[in-house]
Design an enzyme around this catalytic site. Sequence first.
Site, mmCIF file in Angstrom:
data_model
loop_
_atom_site.group_PDB
_atom_site.id
_atom_site.type_symbol
_atom_site.label_atom_id
_atom_site.label_comp_id
_atom_site.label_asym_id
_atom_site.label_seq_id
_atom_site.Cartn_x
_atom_site.Cartn_y
_atom_site.Cartn_z
ATOM 1 N N ASP A 107 93.255 37.674 36.331
ATOM 2 C CA ASP A 107 93.985 38.232 35.189
ATOM 3 C C ASP A 107 95.455 38.381 35.611
ATOM 4 O O ASP A 107 95.739 39.011 36.630
ATOM 5 C CB ASP A 107 93.404 39.597 34.813
ATOM 6 C CG ASP A 107 91.922 39.472 34.449
ATOM 7 O OD1 ASP A 107 91.559 38.478 33.798
ATOM 8 O OD2 ASP A 107 91.129 40.352 34.843
ATOM 9 N N TYR A 131 87.713 28.305 33.811
ATOM 10 C CA TYR A 131 89.092 28.445 33.335
ATOM 11 C C TYR A 131 89.929 27.223 33.703
ATOM 12 O O TYR A 131 90.760 26.774 32.914
ATOM 13 C CB TYR A 131 89.730 29.734 33.888
ATOM 14 C CG TYR A 131 89.407 30.937 33.045
ATOM 15 C CD1 TYR A 131 88.145 31.518 33.090
ATOM 16 C CD2 TYR A 131 90.342 31.492 32.179
ATOM 17 C CE1 TYR A 131 87.824 32.617 32.311
ATOM 18 C CE2 TYR A 131 90.030 32.594 31.393
ATOM 19 C CZ TYR A 131 88.773 33.149 31.461
ATOM 20 O OH TYR A 131 88.456 34.242 30.687
ATOM 21 N N ASP A 183 97.316 30.061 36.119
ATOM 22 C CA ASP A 183 97.980 29.286 35.063
ATOM 23 C C ASP A 183 99.257 30.012 34.635
ATOM 24 O O ASP A 183 99.936 29.542 33.728
ATOM 25 C CB ASP A 183 97.065 29.162 33.846
ATOM 26 C CG ASP A 183 96.785 30.522 33.240
ATOM 27 O OD1 ASP A 183 96.348 31.421 33.976
ATOM 28 O OD2 ASP A 183 97.023 30.701 32.028
ATOM 29 N N THR A 196 86.588 25.593 38.201
ATOM 30 C CA THR A 196 86.070 26.795 37.520
ATOM 31 C C THR A 196 86.136 26.558 36.009
ATOM 32 O O THR A 196 86.819 25.649 35.542
ATOM 33 C CB THR A 196 86.917 28.048 37.851
ATOM 34 O OG1 THR A 196 88.162 27.961 37.142
ATOM 35 C CG2 THR A 196 87.180 28.183 39.338
HETATM 36 C C1 SAM Z 1 90.399 35.071 33.986
HETATM 37 S S1 SAM Z 1 88.792 35.271 34.626
HETATM 38 C C2 SAM Z 1 88.589 33.873 35.717
HETATM 39 C C3 SAM Z 1 87.152 33.613 36.077
HETATM 40 C C4 SAM Z 1 86.914 32.419 37.028
HETATM 41 N N1 SAM Z 1 87.551 32.654 38.313
HETATM 42 C C5 SAM Z 1 87.396 31.130 36.443
HETATM 43 O O1 SAM Z 1 88.423 30.614 36.911
HETATM 44 O O2 SAM Z 1 86.733 30.614 35.521
HETATM 45 C C6 SAM Z 1 89.017 36.606 35.764
HETATM 46 C C7 SAM Z 1 87.701 37.247 36.189
HETATM 47 O O3 SAM Z 1 87.954 38.165 37.248
HETATM 48 C C8 SAM Z 1 87.203 39.367 37.040
HETATM 49 N N2 SAM Z 1 87.980 40.403 37.725
HETATM 50 C C9 SAM Z 1 89.244 40.774 37.417
HETATM 51 N N3 SAM Z 1 89.713 41.662 38.295
HETATM 52 C C10 SAM Z 1 88.725 41.874 39.195
HETATM 53 C C11 SAM Z 1 88.622 42.691 40.360
HETATM 54 N N4 SAM Z 1 89.638 43.443 40.764
HETATM 55 N N5 SAM Z 1 87.459 42.687 41.035
HETATM 56 C C12 SAM Z 1 86.436 41.882 40.639
HETATM 57 N N6 SAM Z 1 86.489 41.067 39.565
HETATM 58 C C13 SAM Z 1 87.615 41.075 38.841
HETATM 59 C C14 SAM Z 1 87.094 39.483 35.531
HETATM 60 O O4 SAM Z 1 85.940 40.193 35.141
HETATM 61 C C15 SAM Z 1 87.032 38.019 35.079
HETATM 62 O O5 SAM Z 1 85.706 37.559 34.964
#
Ligand code: SAM
Length: 205
Positions: free
Chosen positions: A106, A183, A142, A181
Site C-alpha cells: 500500500d 497486482y 507501481d 503477483t
Molecule cells: C496492494 S496489496 C498487494 C498484494 C500482493 N503483494 C500483490 O502484489 O498482488 C497489499 C497487501 O499487503 C497487505 N498488507 C499491507 N500492510 C501490511 C502489513 N504491514 N503487514 C502485513 N500485510 C500487510 C494488505 O492486506 C494487502 O493484501
Amino acid sequence: MNSTILFEPDQLSKPLNWTDLFGRSGPVEVEVGCGKGRFLLGRAMEHPEVNFVGLEYARAYLRTLAERAERLRLANVRAAREEAARFFQEFVPESSVSAFHLLYPDPWPKKRHHKRRLIRPDFLVDLRRALVPGALLNLATDHRGYFDWMLEQLAGFGESFEIEPRAIEGPEELATLAGRTNYEIKYAAAGRPLYFITGKRKGAA
Ligand SMILES: C[S@@+](CC[C@H](N)C(=O)[O-])C[C@H]1O[C@@H](n2cnc3c(N)ncnc32)[C@H](O)[C@@H]1O
C-alpha cells in the site's frame, strides 16, 4: 481455522524458532503482504529446500493462501495474520532471513499517511538486523512517489544495503513482464509504469 500452514506468532516463543515452526532447518524467506500467495507459493514450489513465511493482514486472502498451500502439499510454507513491522521487531531472530519480498505494498499517497509506509527507518533497522549477509532484497511498487521514498530511506542505510533501482515504463517492456503477483499482472496489463528495487544485505557471508 484449522490449518497446518497458518500460525499465530503470539502463541509461540519470542523470538521465533524457525526450525520448530517448519519442523526442519533451512534458509528462510519472508514475504510481506503476500495476498493470496501467487508469488509465495510459486517460489515455494521452485525452491523446496527453502522455508517461506507469508504475512498478510486480510483474513480472506490468508485463508485462500492456506487452502492452496495445503492442496499443493507444500511443507515449506507458513503464513500469519500479523503486522509486518511488529513481526520483524518482536519475532524474527537476528540474522536469520535470507530474502525479503515486498511487492506492491500500500503506497499511502497522502503526505499525512507517509508514516504508515512500511519502508521507514525503524523498520529498516529491524530488517537489517533480521537479514543474513548477502540476503536478497526484493521490492516493487507501481507508485513513483513511494519508489522515490524507498530510495531515500534506503540511502540512509547505504552501509547495510546494496541496491539496484529499475523502472519499467514503456508498454512493450511491460508486456514482457512475467507477472509474479496479482497486482503486477493487473498493473502491467493496464500499462502502468512499474518500479523495482533489488539488492542485498551487505556483509561477509
Ligand atoms: C496492494 S496489496 C498487494 C498484494 C500482493 N503483494 C500483490 O502484489 O498482488 C497489499 C497487501 O499487503 C497487505 N498488507 C499491507 N500492510 C501490511 C502489513 N504491514 N503487514 C502485513 N500485510 C500487510 C494488505 O492486506 C494487502 O493484501
